[in-house]
Design a protein around this motif. Sequence first.
Motif, PDB file in Angstrom:
ATOM      1  N   ALA A 184       9.776   5.465   9.879  1.00  0.00           N
ATOM      2  CA  ALA A 184       9.396   6.858   9.681  1.00  0.00           C
ATOM      3  C   ALA A 184       8.252   7.282  10.587  1.00  0.00           C
ATOM      4  O   ALA A 184       8.105   8.457  10.903  1.00  0.00           O
ATOM      5  CB  ALA A 184       9.003   7.080   8.218  1.00  0.00           C
ATOM      6  N   ARG A 185       7.412   6.315  11.016  1.00  0.00           N
ATOM      7  CA  ARG A 185       6.181   6.725  11.682  1.00  0.00           C
ATOM      8  C   ARG A 185       6.016   6.281  13.124  1.00  0.00           C
ATOM      9  O   ARG A 185       5.349   6.964  13.903  1.00  0.00           O
ATOM     10  CB  ARG A 185       4.977   6.190  10.896  1.00  0.00           C
ATOM     11  CG  ARG A 185       5.021   6.664   9.456  1.00  0.00           C
ATOM     12  CD  ARG A 185       3.767   6.252   8.747  1.00  0.00           C
ATOM     13  NE  ARG A 185       3.854   6.605   7.345  1.00  0.00           N
ATOM     14  CZ  ARG A 185       2.951   7.361   6.708  1.00  0.00           C
ATOM     15  NH1 ARG A 185       1.921   7.809   7.356  1.00  0.00           N
ATOM     16  NH2 ARG A 185       3.097   7.645   5.444  1.00  0.00           N
TER      17      ARG A 185
ATOM     18  N   PRO B 130       6.810  11.048   4.628  1.00  0.00           N
ATOM     19  CA  PRO B 130       5.566  10.339   4.321  1.00  0.00           C
ATOM     20  C   PRO B 130       4.476  10.687   5.341  1.00  0.00           C
ATOM     21  O   PRO B 130       4.739  10.768   6.536  1.00  0.00           O
ATOM     22  CB  PRO B 130       5.959   8.869   4.424  1.00  0.00           C
ATOM     23  CG  PRO B 130       7.425   8.847   4.215  1.00  0.00           C
ATOM     24  CD  PRO B 130       7.940  10.136   4.784  1.00  0.00           C
TER      25      PRO B 130
ATOM     26  N   GLU C   2      -1.878  11.338  -1.078  1.00  0.00           N
ATOM     27  CA  GLU C   2      -0.417  11.276  -1.130  1.00  0.00           C
ATOM     28  C   GLU C   2      -0.029  10.203  -2.135  1.00  0.00           C
ATOM     29  O   GLU C   2      -0.576   9.109  -2.107  1.00  0.00           O
ATOM     30  CB  GLU C   2       0.115  10.906   0.261  1.00  0.00           C
ATOM     31  CG  GLU C   2       1.617  10.825   0.310  1.00  0.00           C
ATOM     32  CD  GLU C   2       2.124  10.619   1.740  1.00  0.00           C
ATOM     33  OE1 GLU C   2       1.301  10.393   2.632  1.00  0.00           O
ATOM     34  OE2 GLU C   2       3.339  10.693   1.926  1.00  0.00           O
ATOM     35  N   PRO C   3       0.896  10.514  -3.053  1.00  0.00           N
ATOM     36  CA  PRO C   3       1.309   9.459  -3.979  1.00  0.00           C
ATOM     37  C   PRO C   3       2.072   8.366  -3.226  1.00  0.00           C
ATOM     38  O   PRO C   3       2.618   8.623  -2.158  1.00  0.00           O
ATOM     39  CB  PRO C   3       2.222  10.186  -4.967  1.00  0.00           C
ATOM     40  CG  PRO C   3       2.553  11.491  -4.364  1.00  0.00           C
ATOM     41  CD  PRO C   3       1.594  11.776  -3.272  1.00  0.00           C
ATOM     42  N   ASP C   4       2.092   7.137  -3.786  1.00  0.00           N
ATOM     43  CA  ASP C   4       2.879   6.107  -3.098  1.00  0.00           C
ATOM     44  C   ASP C   4       4.277   6.008  -3.681  1.00  0.00           C
ATOM     45  O   ASP C   4       5.152   5.394  -3.086  1.00  0.00           O
ATOM     46  CB  ASP C   4       2.175   4.746  -3.038  1.00  0.00           C
ATOM     47  CG  ASP C   4       1.523   4.374  -4.341  1.00  0.00           C
ATOM     48  OD1 ASP C   4       1.976   4.893  -5.374  1.00  0.00           O
ATOM     49  OD2 ASP C   4       0.575   3.579  -4.316  1.00  0.00           O
TER      50      ASP C   4
ATOM     51  N   PRO D   5       2.043  12.444  10.976  1.00  0.00           N
ATOM     52  CA  PRO D   5       2.447  11.279  10.193  1.00  0.00           C
ATOM     53  C   PRO D   5       2.799  10.069  11.052  1.00  0.00           C
ATOM     54  O   PRO D   5       3.879   9.517  10.940  1.00  0.00           O
ATOM     55  CB  PRO D   5       3.666  11.800   9.434  1.00  0.00           C
ATOM     56  CG  PRO D   5       4.239  12.846  10.319  1.00  0.00           C
ATOM     57  CD  PRO D   5       3.110  13.442  11.091  1.00  0.00           C
TER      58      PRO D   5
ATOM     59  N   SER E  60       0.823  -1.212   0.000  1.00  0.00           N
ATOM     60  CA  SER E  60       0.000   0.000   0.000  1.00  0.00           C
ATOM     61  C   SER E  60       0.860   1.266   0.000  1.00  0.00           C
ATOM     62  O   SER E  60       0.452   2.286  -0.539  1.00  0.00           O
ATOM     63  CB  SER E  60      -0.964   0.012   1.188  1.00  0.00           C
ATOM     64  OG  SER E  60      -0.277   0.180   2.395  1.00  0.00           O
ATOM     65  N   ARG E  61       2.043   1.216   0.591  1.00  0.00           N
ATOM     66  CA  ARG E  61       2.894   2.409   0.611  1.00  0.00           C
ATOM     67  C   ARG E  61       4.041   2.344  -0.392  1.00  0.00           C
ATOM     68  O   ARG E  61       4.766   3.296  -0.579  1.00  0.00           O
ATOM     69  CB  ARG E  61       3.479   2.635   2.018  1.00  0.00           C
ATOM     70  CG  ARG E  61       2.511   3.135   3.054  1.00  0.00           C
ATOM     71  CD  ARG E  61       1.737   4.374   2.632  1.00  0.00           C
ATOM     72  NE  ARG E  61       2.582   5.401   2.018  1.00  0.00           N
ATOM     73  CZ  ARG E  61       2.141   6.293   1.147  1.00  0.00           C
ATOM     74  NH1 ARG E  61       0.905   6.263   0.747  1.00  0.00           N
ATOM     75  NH2 ARG E  61       2.950   7.195   0.663  1.00  0.00           N
ATOM     76  N   HIS E  62       4.207   1.157  -0.990  1.00  0.00           N
ATOM     77  CA  HIS E  62       5.237   0.957  -1.988  1.00  0.00           C
ATOM     78  C   HIS E  62       6.630   1.280  -1.451  1.00  0.00           C
ATOM     79  O   HIS E  62       7.400   2.003  -2.086  1.00  0.00           O
ATOM     80  CB  HIS E  62       4.932   1.807  -3.230  1.00  0.00           C
ATOM     81  CG  HIS E  62       5.241   1.060  -4.493  1.00  0.00           C
ATOM     82  ND1 HIS E  62       4.457   0.046  -4.952  1.00  0.00           N
ATOM     83  CD2 HIS E  62       6.265   1.161  -5.372  1.00  0.00           C
ATOM     84  CE1 HIS E  62       4.973  -0.433  -6.053  1.00  0.00           C
ATOM     85  NE2 HIS E  62       6.075   0.211  -6.339  1.00  0.00           N
ATOM     86  N   GLU E  63       6.931   0.787  -0.298  1.00  0.00           N
ATOM     87  CA  GLU E  63       8.282   0.898   0.259  1.00  0.00           C
ATOM     88  C   GLU E  63       8.453  -0.214   1.293  1.00  0.00           C
ATOM     89  O   GLU E  63       7.476  -0.835   1.684  1.00  0.00           O
ATOM     90  CB  GLU E  63       8.528   2.287   0.864  1.00  0.00           C
ATOM     91  CG  GLU E  63       7.652   2.625   2.048  1.00  0.00           C
ATOM     92  CD  GLU E  63       7.976   3.998   2.652  1.00  0.00           C
ATOM     93  OE1 GLU E  63       9.157   4.360   2.715  1.00  0.00           O
ATOM     94  OE2 GLU E  63       7.044   4.678   3.066  1.00  0.00           O
TER      95      GLU E  63
END
Lengths: 339, 532
Positions: free
Chosen positions: A114-115, B204, B48-50, A288, A103-106
């Motif tokens: 990061a979160r 992000p 937000e783009p992925d 975030p 879903s976040r492509h990472e």
Amino acid sequence: MEHRHLDALVTRSGRLAGAGAVVRRRLLVAVPVLAATSVGMFALGAASPVDPAKQYAGAAAFTATEENLAQIRANWGVDDPLPVQYLRWIGNLLQGDLGWSTSRHEPVASVLAARAGWTLLLIGVTLALVLVASLLLGALAAYRRGGFFDRALRTAAYAVESMPVFWLGLAAIAVFALALGWFPAGGLTDVTATSTSWADVAHHLILPVGVLAVSQAPWFVLFVRDAVAESMRDDHVVAARARGLPGRTVLFGHALRTALLPFLTLIGTHLPELVGGAVLVETVFSLPGLGAVTVAAALGSDFPLLAAITLVTTAVVLAANLVTDLAYAAADPRVRLDG
Amino acid sequence: MTRIRPTFRRLVASTAAAGMLVLAACSAPTTPDSPAGGATLVVATSDEPDALNPVLNFGVDGAALIFDGLVARDGDNRLVPGLATALPTVSPDGRTVTAKLRDGVQFHDGTTLSAADVAFTYQAVLDPKVDSTLRSDLDMVESVTAPDAATVVFRLRYPYAPFLQRLTLGIVPSKLLSGQDINTTGFNRKPIGTGPYKVESWTPGDRLVLTANERYFGGRPANNRVVVAFVADDNVRAQRMRAGEFDAAELPPKLASGFDADTTYRVQRVPTADYRGVMLPMGNPVLADPAVRRALNLAVDRAAMVSGILGGAGEPAFGPVPPTSEFADPSTVGTPTADATAAGALLDAAGWRPGSGGVRAKDGRPARFTLMYPATDTLRKDLALAVTADAKKIGIEVTPAGLTWDAIDPRMKSDALLMGYGTPYDPDFVSYKLFSSQFAGQGYFNPGSYRSEVTDRALQQGRDQIDPALRKVAYAQFQKQLAADVPWLFLTYLRHTYVLKSSVQGATPRVEAHEHGVANSIWWNIDTWTRS
């Protein structure tokens, strides 16, 4: 003074003698619990009808051919049998790879890195604030039970308890950000800031922390107030009062301490609710943290991310329970860990 | 008991210290950071783009801010040269397209753009190992080659009239990406392009910070930085706009109209090709009757939907080609208000007689059907309820059903569905798959299995013929046939609404597609915006 300190240390280490064994025992339990949680996550995911490739495509799903989407699913391996997906996931996990968030492509690890920190900061500061405030306010209300302060506090607590966190957040923005202009209405830092300075972040966290604290406080305040009121009638407190000790000493030294013991364990059980509130607060204040990303992961059948977040949350709750148990043992001479 | 005291005290002390720390931090003033002259512009969007990679479908319709395509679009959505010196040339057989590159264009890292980068970008999209949802749009491409450093040649499997419209795709540097797994490369989060802005940072869930590209071939941007804030919740975005945090924000019509009276803001209602309509499946026994479909088309009150549900931010829709398009056929436009009398007469003539409970029936079959809509979309829910109310007035019972897409998917062949899509760029893009018989019953393409030889022929001609005049004839025929068959009940075109600070100058809205976010929003030309 030094002697007394040493004395206290020795006694406490005696009381915590079984701590190592307890920690080992809890870890032995934690592993199967975490494993079962992850299996559950994958089973639920398999039962979900959501096509992760369509979720990933978004509006492009209306123009992308079935062949195109099938290729993406094949690249991800999401059409593989569930045991295959699970074993692949576990295998990677044991090598320190949490997998790929569709879903976040990472990488999942990057999403968490990061979160998670921001969510933990939000929850940690809020919890600290709630604990201090509820201990103070609850004890004071109990001391003059039925007095003006007690009645006002209880009325406020019941009123706040009936307000949704989301509503509280929007109201706080309307008053403190728009009308008074004291605090920013959202975000982690000033939108035009070039770096993440702690002062800036703290300034942005006041409203979210305040809202989350206010929304969580009633439960804690009312609990402390009732427990202290109860213990004010205990023999040893009555005796202390009879000995003519000052009110403050009786309240904080005797009554509150007795009431504190069950309170400690209940913090652990209340933790999941705090996490839930934090998710909503993050949305209102556009922070975030893990909140929005968890919802997106659930909607997009992003098992690797969802499994990782669930595992982390489960681990935090297990650890919190262990810590409260240890604290309980340290605080109460009647509790023995190795018993 | 007294022995507990140190532990307890320490607990209180440490929590109090933590609280004090927060309070101390609170009182610290925030460092003002806005450079002189208002050189930073802040815009807010919900999505937000992925990934920030055109190959993975980021900003592919131009205006990617970070990237440029071979061609770009001007304020009227007309194609203009981008990285190409002139619009690419098409061979007489329509199967070879040649583009010449501008001289000396540099990527953000200082390397020079070459034809190899262009070829690489398109080849990456076509590579099955790459998770690109764009591949379906480039079905016609057989090969992309770079015979020399300044020339790119596309070979097509078949002539495709709107092919140049597909060349807005942003170009990525092959040196940084060849040999890498494009799905997972770090480039997706920190990309290098040729566009007016460079990526400074991307937090992000929070914001994307862009800085001006001093070497931009189109001229240095008029402002130093652009911040794109990601604020998913509409109400929060409106609140933060009101708190003065943003220069421009995308807001739903009802929230945007709250800014109308305030002169410090300007509300922009941008026309779009983004339509909402009801897909009427041929597999439904009631809806299979053309009389029922035509009656519904007459019975819906489009004017009321625009004024009531959209708060005036929209236009009535009568077909999939927006009125702003050069291919729009004016003769297929109906009346925006409902005509229940004419609709009733149509149903009477077709044998649908009023039955029990005000619901018409024919041959013992009551005139009722289910209308599905994605449950989380309040706009589509409101439109579905309006259709339900309008249909009731002519004796057709509609049962609205809010569902998830996964619940909707298997039922699309037999239950009506409130759909939304649309693009202003070319009628072929969406309509070819949506209304061709060859895509009948295939997923979201033509879920209602609409079949018409006339429509098929018109769509094919629109795609095969290069001459715009002939294309216009073909699409006029297509629109007339749709108006006669009513496979869809087109309801409204939306207007995308934005609120801007009135101090911002240079915003020139252009007709927008269904999708709008970081790219393709009103800030498509933000590199020329200034603040007074």
